[in-house]
Design an enzyme around this catalytic site. Structure first.
Site, PDB file in Angstrom:
ATOM      1  N   LYS A 266      -3.451  20.925  -1.160  1.00  0.00           N
ATOM      2  CA  LYS A 266      -2.488  19.884  -1.554  1.00  0.00           C
ATOM      3  C   LYS A 266      -2.912  19.204  -2.845  1.00  0.00           C
ATOM      4  O   LYS A 266      -4.082  18.872  -3.018  1.00  0.00           O
ATOM      5  CB  LYS A 266      -2.370  18.855  -0.428  1.00  0.00           C
ATOM      6  CG  LYS A 266      -1.389  17.719  -0.676  1.00  0.00           C
ATOM      7  CD  LYS A 266      -1.325  16.826   0.546  1.00  0.00           C
ATOM      8  CE  LYS A 266      -0.352  15.670   0.349  1.00  0.00           C
ATOM      9  NZ  LYS A 266      -0.876  14.679  -0.627  1.00  0.00           N
TER      10      LYS A 266
ATOM     11  N   TYR B  20       0.834  -1.204   0.000  1.00  0.00           N
ATOM     12  CA  TYR B  20       0.000   0.000   0.000  1.00  0.00           C
ATOM     13  C   TYR B  20       0.866   1.250   0.000  1.00  0.00           C
ATOM     14  O   TYR B  20       0.597   2.213  -0.734  1.00  0.00           O
ATOM     15  CB  TYR B  20      -0.914  -0.009   1.225  1.00  0.00           C
ATOM     16  CG  TYR B  20      -1.674   1.282   1.432  1.00  0.00           C
ATOM     17  CD1 TYR B  20      -2.774   1.604   0.640  1.00  0.00           C
ATOM     18  CD2 TYR B  20      -1.274   2.193   2.405  1.00  0.00           C
ATOM     19  CE1 TYR B  20      -3.469   2.793   0.827  1.00  0.00           C
ATOM     20  CE2 TYR B  20      -1.967   3.382   2.601  1.00  0.00           C
ATOM     21  CZ  TYR B  20      -3.058   3.681   1.806  1.00  0.00           C
ATOM     22  OH  TYR B  20      -3.732   4.864   1.986  1.00  0.00           O
TER      23      TYR B  20
ATOM     24  N   SER C 275      -4.429  12.074   8.393  1.00  0.00           N
ATOM     25  CA  SER C 275      -5.272  11.809   7.235  1.00  0.00           C
ATOM     26  C   SER C 275      -6.720  11.562   7.639  1.00  0.00           C
ATOM     27  O   SER C 275      -6.998  11.000   8.701  1.00  0.00           O
ATOM     28  CB  SER C 275      -4.753  10.578   6.491  1.00  0.00           C
ATOM     29  OG  SER C 275      -5.665  10.153   5.490  1.00  0.00           O
TER      30      SER C 275
ATOM     31  N   GLN D  72      -5.817  16.653   7.494  1.00  0.00           N
ATOM     32  CA  GLN D  72      -6.010  16.593   6.042  1.00  0.00           C
ATOM     33  C   GLN D  72      -7.424  16.141   5.729  1.00  0.00           C
ATOM     34  O   GLN D  72      -7.901  15.137   6.260  1.00  0.00           O
ATOM     35  CB  GLN D  72      -5.002  15.618   5.412  1.00  0.00           C
ATOM     36  CG  GLN D  72      -5.207  15.366   3.925  1.00  0.00           C
ATOM     37  CD  GLN D  72      -6.055  14.126   3.671  1.00  0.00           C
ATOM     38  OE1 GLN D  72      -6.181  13.255   4.520  1.00  0.00           O
ATOM     39  NE2 GLN D  72      -6.675  14.078   2.498  1.00  0.00           N
TER      40      GLN D  72
ATOM     41  N   HIS E 193       0.394  13.250  -5.347  1.00  0.00           N
ATOM     42  CA  HIS E 193      -0.115  12.198  -4.457  1.00  0.00           C
ATOM     43  C   HIS E 193       0.848  11.015  -4.404  1.00  0.00           C
ATOM     44  O   HIS E 193       0.435   9.859  -4.331  1.00  0.00           O
ATOM     45  CB  HIS E 193      -1.501  11.727  -4.908  1.00  0.00           C
ATOM     46  CG  HIS E 193      -2.411  11.344  -3.786  1.00  0.00           C
ATOM     47  ND1 HIS E 193      -3.335  12.223  -3.260  1.00  0.00           N
ATOM     48  CD2 HIS E 193      -2.543  10.199  -3.064  1.00  0.00           C
ATOM     49  CE1 HIS E 193      -4.001  11.621  -2.284  1.00  0.00           C
ATOM     50  NE2 HIS E 193      -3.525  10.385  -2.146  1.00  0.00           N
TER      51      HIS E 193
ATOM     52  N   ARG F 145      -4.537   1.275  -8.153  1.00  0.00           N
ATOM     53  CA  ARG F 145      -3.260   0.751  -7.679  1.00  0.00           C
ATOM     54  C   ARG F 145      -3.352  -0.761  -7.709  1.00  0.00           C
ATOM     55  O   ARG F 145      -4.033  -1.374  -6.890  1.00  0.00           O
ATOM     56  CB  ARG F 145      -2.974   1.290  -6.274  1.00  0.00           C
ATOM     57  CG  ARG F 145      -2.943   2.822  -6.271  1.00  0.00           C
ATOM     58  CD  ARG F 145      -3.438   3.420  -4.972  1.00  0.00           C
ATOM     59  NE  ARG F 145      -3.758   4.844  -5.133  1.00  0.00           N
ATOM     60  CZ  ARG F 145      -4.275   5.595  -4.177  1.00  0.00           C
ATOM     61  NH1 ARG F 145      -4.526   5.082  -2.982  1.00  0.00           N
ATOM     62  NH2 ARG F 145      -4.540   6.860  -4.407  1.00  0.00           N
TER      63      ARG F 145
ATOM     64  N   TYR G 134     -10.287  14.907   2.977  1.00  0.00           N
ATOM     65  CA  TYR G 134     -10.803  14.450   1.695  1.00  0.00           C
ATOM     66  C   TYR G 134     -12.253  14.913   1.604  1.00  0.00           C
ATOM     67  O   TYR G 134     -13.028  14.743   2.560  1.00  0.00           O
ATOM     68  CB  TYR G 134     -10.770  12.925   1.587  1.00  0.00           C
ATOM     69  CG  TYR G 134      -9.410  12.352   1.301  1.00  0.00           C
ATOM     70  CD1 TYR G 134      -8.632  12.819   0.247  1.00  0.00           C
ATOM     71  CD2 TYR G 134      -8.897  11.313   2.084  1.00  0.00           C
ATOM     72  CE1 TYR G 134      -7.390  12.281  -0.026  1.00  0.00           C
ATOM     73  CE2 TYR G 134      -7.656  10.762   1.815  1.00  0.00           C
ATOM     74  CZ  TYR G 134      -6.906  11.253   0.761  1.00  0.00           C
ATOM     75  OH  TYR G 134      -5.684  10.718   0.499  1.00  0.00           O
TER      76      TYR G 134
ATOM     77  N   ARG H  52       0.396   8.190  -6.919  1.00  0.00           N
ATOM     78  CA  ARG H  52      -0.680   7.237  -6.685  1.00  0.00           C
ATOM     79  C   ARG H  52      -1.980   7.604  -7.397  1.00  0.00           C
ATOM     80  O   ARG H  52      -2.977   6.907  -7.257  1.00  0.00           O
ATOM     81  CB  ARG H  52      -0.938   7.121  -5.180  1.00  0.00           C
ATOM     82  CG  ARG H  52       0.239   6.528  -4.439  1.00  0.00           C
ATOM     83  CD  ARG H  52       0.150   6.756  -2.945  1.00  0.00           C
ATOM     84  NE  ARG H  52      -0.995   6.081  -2.331  1.00  0.00           N
ATOM     85  CZ  ARG H  52      -1.050   4.776  -2.070  1.00  0.00           C
ATOM     86  NH1 ARG H  52      -0.033   3.997  -2.396  1.00  0.00           N
ATOM     87  NH2 ARG H  52      -2.116   4.252  -1.493  1.00  0.00           N
TER      88      ARG H  52
ATOM     89  N   THR I  98      -6.980  18.050   0.349  1.00  0.00           N
ATOM     90  CA  THR I  98      -6.406  17.323  -0.785  1.00  0.00           C
ATOM     91  C   THR I  98      -7.317  17.467  -1.997  1.00  0.00           C
ATOM     92  O   THR I  98      -8.512  17.161  -1.926  1.00  0.00           O
ATOM     93  CB  THR I  98      -6.204  15.842  -0.435  1.00  0.00           C
ATOM     94  OG1 THR I  98      -5.210  15.745   0.591  1.00  0.00           O
ATOM     95  CG2 THR I  98      -5.737  15.053  -1.646  1.00  0.00           C
TER      96      THR I  98
END
Length: 388
Positions: free
Chosen positions: A252, A25, A107, A128, A276, A165, A130, A279, A156
């Site tokens: 970001k 990961y 996060s 952070q 990122h 991924r 999302y 990613r 972000t």
């Protein structure tokens, strides 16, 4: 205790100690992983100018990021699932950062919650965000960060749609890990990790479980998360989020000069030049390769930070010499955390600070503020091989 001389030493211990799905990961990018590789390798193309017969005494790596005093301009980046790299990982990383004197960024997709970290550290940290479709959840999340006395909101911008991924899909990544035959076989070789994880405060996403109706287990959480990232995020919504927060904001995921100008126009306190960690958009240019163009566009209008690819103090120095006022490490501190817990994070920071200090001295400088293009040898085509 092994002798740790660089970040790769921590990485080798980390790989031996942490289950494969969580190692993969962290240590992977999207699609072909071209951008993931370029983030680090492009730093290697930049050379340093050596200077001699200068006074190297009285050096300092101290600086400021968005007005905050820091021991060096290196923040711990927001990394999801940090609490699966080591038991209570976010709390241990935050404490290491606090003791060292650098910012820690929690996060949204952390294992330990905002409240867990606040209780454990007793000091402000960055949070952070999302952006999710569930606006009520986002509003409550922002309020929880305020209540925890978080000193900056890092929004972000480059995860409206999740980049694929391959390793995560093949490993069946989840928190906690699903007990398949393959997973069990790997976990049996990571017994020290498992014993510590049994005593962890949490093993699921602490900022989500218990805060969203209907989320009770890993399967319901996975379904909710997969459909919640907001593809409609635009500058108008970003401005509203900034207004809801009402404090210092860092945007970001900036990789384009025009986007940097928009961020400055909105009045953000800083931007992070970032892809990122390779990613998201595979094939995008590395952060360090885009930094000069973004500095040309907004360098005098907003504080510019850089994330993605930093593995050494020399990388930090190169970013600072190209104009950045701050940098972020993600994988570098995760290697330390997975290898040795809180002590490993401290070790990673010590390694980077020593490399930064020694390199600065050998470049003939005593203060980070004096770094500039004169300290670097940059290839002539570093920024301009591509036609627009």
């Amino acid at each position: 205790m092994p002798v740790i001389t660089n970040i790769d030493d921590l990485k080798r211990i980390y790989e031996r100690r942490v289950p494969r799905m969580f190692y993969d990961y962290a240590e992977s990018g999207s699609w072909t992983e071209q951008t993931f590789r370029d983030n680090s390798s492009d730093f290697h193309d930049i050379r340093l100018r050596q200077k001699v017969a200068v006074d190297m005494s009285g050096r300092s790596t101290a600086s400021k990021m968005i007005g905050q005093e820091v021991a060096m301009p290196v923040a711990l980046a927001p990394v999801g699932l940090t609490g699966m790299q080591h038991a209570d990982g976010e709390m241990k990383a935050a404490k290491a950062a606090l003791d060292f004197g650098v910012p820690f960024t929690l996060s949204t997709m952390s294992i330990n919650s905002i409240e867990d970290v606040a209780e454990h550290t007793g000091a402000p940290f960055w949070f952070q965000l999302y952006t999710m479709k569930d606006e009520d959840y986002v509003r409550r999340l922002i309020q929880r960060a305020k209540d925890a006395n978080c000193s900056a909101l890092v929004i972000t911008l480059d995860l409206q749609i999740l980049g694929q991924r391959h390793k995560d899909l093949k490993n069946g990544l989840s928190a906690p890990p699903k007990l398949t035959a393959k997973t069990i076989a790997n976990l049996m070789t990571k017994w020290a990790w498992g014993i510590e994880m049994l005593g962890a405060k949490r093993r699921e996403f602490g900022n989500i479980v218990g805060h969203v109706e209907g989320i009770s287990d890993a399967s319901s959480l996975g379904a909710w998360t997969a459909e919640q990232f907001d593809p409609s995020l635009d500058w108008t919504k970003i401005e509203k989020l900034m207004e809801q927060w009402g404090g210092k904001v860092i945007l970001k995921g900036i990789l384009d000069p025009e986007d940097a100008k928009m961020a400055a126009k909105l009045g953000a306190d800083a931007i992070v030049v970032s892809n990122h960690g390779g990613r998201q958009l595979d094939g995008a240019l590395s952060s360090i390769r885009m930094l000069p163009q973004i500095m040309d566009a907004v360098g005098g209008d907003i504080e510019v930070h850089l994330d993605s690819g930093i593995r050494s103090g020399q990388d930090v120095l190169k970013a600072l010499a190209m104009g950045a006022k701050g940098t972020y490490i993600g994988r570098a501190f995760v290697y330390g955390l997975g290898a040795m817990g809180q002590k490993g994070v401290t070790t990673a920071l010590e390694v980077i600070q020593k490399e930064l200090d020694t390199t600065m001295a050998l470049c003939g400088e005593r203060n980070l503020a004096d770094l500039g293009p004169h300290n670097l040898l940059v290839p002539q085509d570093f920024c301009g091989r591509w036609q627009e």
